[in-house]
Design a protein around this motif. Structure first.
Motif, PDB file in Angstrom:
ATOM      1  N   ALA A  13       0.828  -1.208   0.000  1.00  0.00           N
ATOM      2  CA  ALA A  13       0.000   0.000   0.000  1.00  0.00           C
ATOM      3  C   ALA A  13       0.863   1.260   0.000  1.00  0.00           C
ATOM      4  O   ALA A  13       0.507   2.264  -0.628  1.00  0.00           O
ATOM      5  CB  ALA A  13      -0.929   0.001   1.211  1.00  0.00           C
ATOM      6  N   SER A  14       2.001   1.222   0.678  1.00  0.00           N
ATOM      7  CA  SER A  14       2.878   2.392   0.784  1.00  0.00           C
ATOM      8  C   SER A  14       3.745   2.600  -0.451  1.00  0.00           C
ATOM      9  O   SER A  14       4.457   3.591  -0.539  1.00  0.00           O
ATOM     10  CB  SER A  14       3.789   2.249   2.004  1.00  0.00           C
ATOM     11  OG  SER A  14       3.024   2.186   3.171  1.00  0.00           O
ATOM     12  N   SER A  15       3.699   1.659  -1.359  1.00  0.00           N
ATOM     13  CA  SER A  15       4.558   1.725  -2.537  1.00  0.00           C
ATOM     14  C   SER A  15       3.781   2.015  -3.814  1.00  0.00           C
ATOM     15  O   SER A  15       4.332   1.961  -4.909  1.00  0.00           O
ATOM     16  CB  SER A  15       5.311   0.389  -2.680  1.00  0.00           C
ATOM     17  OG  SER A  15       6.083   0.129  -1.529  1.00  0.00           O
ATOM     18  N   ARG A  19      -1.098  10.323  -7.816  1.00  0.00           N
ATOM     19  CA  ARG A  19      -1.304  11.448  -8.733  1.00  0.00           C
ATOM     20  C   ARG A  19      -1.152  12.749  -7.965  1.00  0.00           C
ATOM     21  O   ARG A  19      -1.575  12.868  -6.823  1.00  0.00           O
ATOM     22  CB  ARG A  19      -2.699  11.402  -9.353  1.00  0.00           C
ATOM     23  CG  ARG A  19      -2.917  10.246 -10.277  1.00  0.00           C
ATOM     24  CD  ARG A  19      -2.494  10.598 -11.666  1.00  0.00           C
ATOM     25  NE  ARG A  19      -2.589   9.435 -12.545  1.00  0.00           N
ATOM     26  CZ  ARG A  19      -1.993   9.376 -13.707  1.00  0.00           C
ATOM     27  NH1 ARG A  19      -1.293  10.384 -14.148  1.00  0.00           N
ATOM     28  NH2 ARG A  19      -2.101   8.303 -14.440  1.00  0.00           N
ATOM     29  N   SER A  20      -0.529  13.720  -8.603  1.00  0.00           N
ATOM     30  CA  SER A  20      -0.404  15.044  -8.002  1.00  0.00           C
ATOM     31  C   SER A  20      -1.744  15.761  -8.136  1.00  0.00           C
ATOM     32  O   SER A  20      -2.624  15.303  -8.869  1.00  0.00           O
ATOM     33  CB  SER A  20       0.688  15.850  -8.721  1.00  0.00           C
ATOM     34  OG  SER A  20       0.215  16.268  -9.994  1.00  0.00           O
ATOM     35  N   ARG A  28       6.393   6.096  -6.986  1.00  0.00           N
ATOM     36  CA  ARG A  28       6.854   5.862  -5.621  1.00  0.00           C
ATOM     37  C   ARG A  28       7.927   4.789  -5.554  1.00  0.00           C
ATOM     38  O   ARG A  28       8.886   4.923  -4.841  1.00  0.00           O
ATOM     39  CB  ARG A  28       5.686   5.448  -4.734  1.00  0.00           C
ATOM     40  CG  ARG A  28       4.661   6.525  -4.571  1.00  0.00           C
ATOM     41  CD  ARG A  28       4.477   6.863  -3.123  1.00  0.00           C
ATOM     42  NE  ARG A  28       3.341   7.746  -2.952  1.00  0.00           N
ATOM     43  CZ  ARG A  28       3.454   9.050  -2.824  1.00  0.00           C
ATOM     44  NH1 ARG A  28       4.623   9.621  -2.832  1.00  0.00           N
ATOM     45  NH2 ARG A  28       2.387   9.793  -2.690  1.00  0.00           N
ATOM     46  N   GLY A  29       7.744   3.686  -6.228  1.00  0.00           N
ATOM     47  CA  GLY A  29       8.670   2.571  -6.070  1.00  0.00           C
ATOM     48  C   GLY A  29       8.468   1.947  -4.701  1.00  0.00           C
ATOM     49  O   GLY A  29       7.655   2.404  -3.903  1.00  0.00           O
ATOM     50  N   GLY A  69      10.417   7.142  -5.862  1.00  0.00           N
ATOM     51  CA  GLY A  69      10.030   8.330  -5.116  1.00  0.00           C
ATOM     52  C   GLY A  69      10.211   8.162  -3.614  1.00  0.00           C
ATOM     53  O   GLY A  69       9.606   8.888  -2.832  1.00  0.00           O
ATOM     54  N   GLN A  70      11.004   7.205  -3.209  1.00  0.00           N
ATOM     55  CA  GLN A  70      11.206   6.918  -1.792  1.00  0.00           C
ATOM     56  C   GLN A  70      12.695   7.104  -1.483  1.00  0.00           C
ATOM     57  O   GLN A  70      13.393   6.186  -1.096  1.00  0.00           O
ATOM     58  CB  GLN A  70      10.788   5.466  -1.479  1.00  0.00           C
ATOM     59  CG  GLN A  70       9.432   5.077  -2.010  1.00  0.00           C
ATOM     60  CD  GLN A  70       8.315   5.397  -1.043  1.00  0.00           C
ATOM     61  OE1 GLN A  70       8.487   6.116  -0.071  1.00  0.00           O
ATOM     62  NE2 GLN A  70       7.144   4.856  -1.309  1.00  0.00           N
TER      63      GLN A  70
END
Length: 128
Positions: A13-15, A19-20, A28-29, A69-70
């Motif tokens: 879920a965190s990866s 969308r901006s 995110r990766g 993005g992490q």
């Protein structure tokens, strides 16, 4: 659901890409990856930027995908350590071990005074 399965679900879920506000894709990766290790095995070293979360639960093989993005490895490691003790419903209560380079999970448990038979997650000490 086991602690490792809960963490795997939280990582997925965190990866997710997002969308901006203007609709642009935000990559995110992987936030981190579960990596199965034996209690007496030295965990593998991860490529730069990847956050391995060492577990004794079987079946977790990392892909070592780029964490697009992490970028802040230390922030991610500290966030996992905080979540583990925060009592959040989406993350199980596990003992987080800082595993020194070349140390086994058993050695990290002994150094921290933690029972290796409990729910534990190891994070490389260098990630902090």
């Amino acid at each position: 659901m086991t602690a490792a399965a809960q963490i795997a679900a939280w990582l997925a879920a965190s990866s997710q890409n997002d969308r901006s506000p203007k609709g642009d894709l935000i990559l995110r990766g992987p936030f981190g990856e579960l990596v199965t290790v034996g209690l007496d095995d030295v965990p593998p070293e991860a490529p730069a930027g990847c956050l391995p979360l060492f577990t004794l639960a079987p079946g977790y093989v990392p892909t070592w995908a780029a964490p697009e993005g992490q970028q802040r490895l230390s922030d991610r490691a500290q966030h996992v350590a905080w979540l583990a003790g925060a009592g959040r419903p989406e993350f199980p209560a596990v003992a987080v071990l800082r595993v020194a380079t070349g140390a086994t999970m058993r050695q990290a448990c002994t150094a921290a005074g933690i029972d290796p038979d409990g729910d534990i997650v190891g994070i490389p000490a260098a990630a902090f």
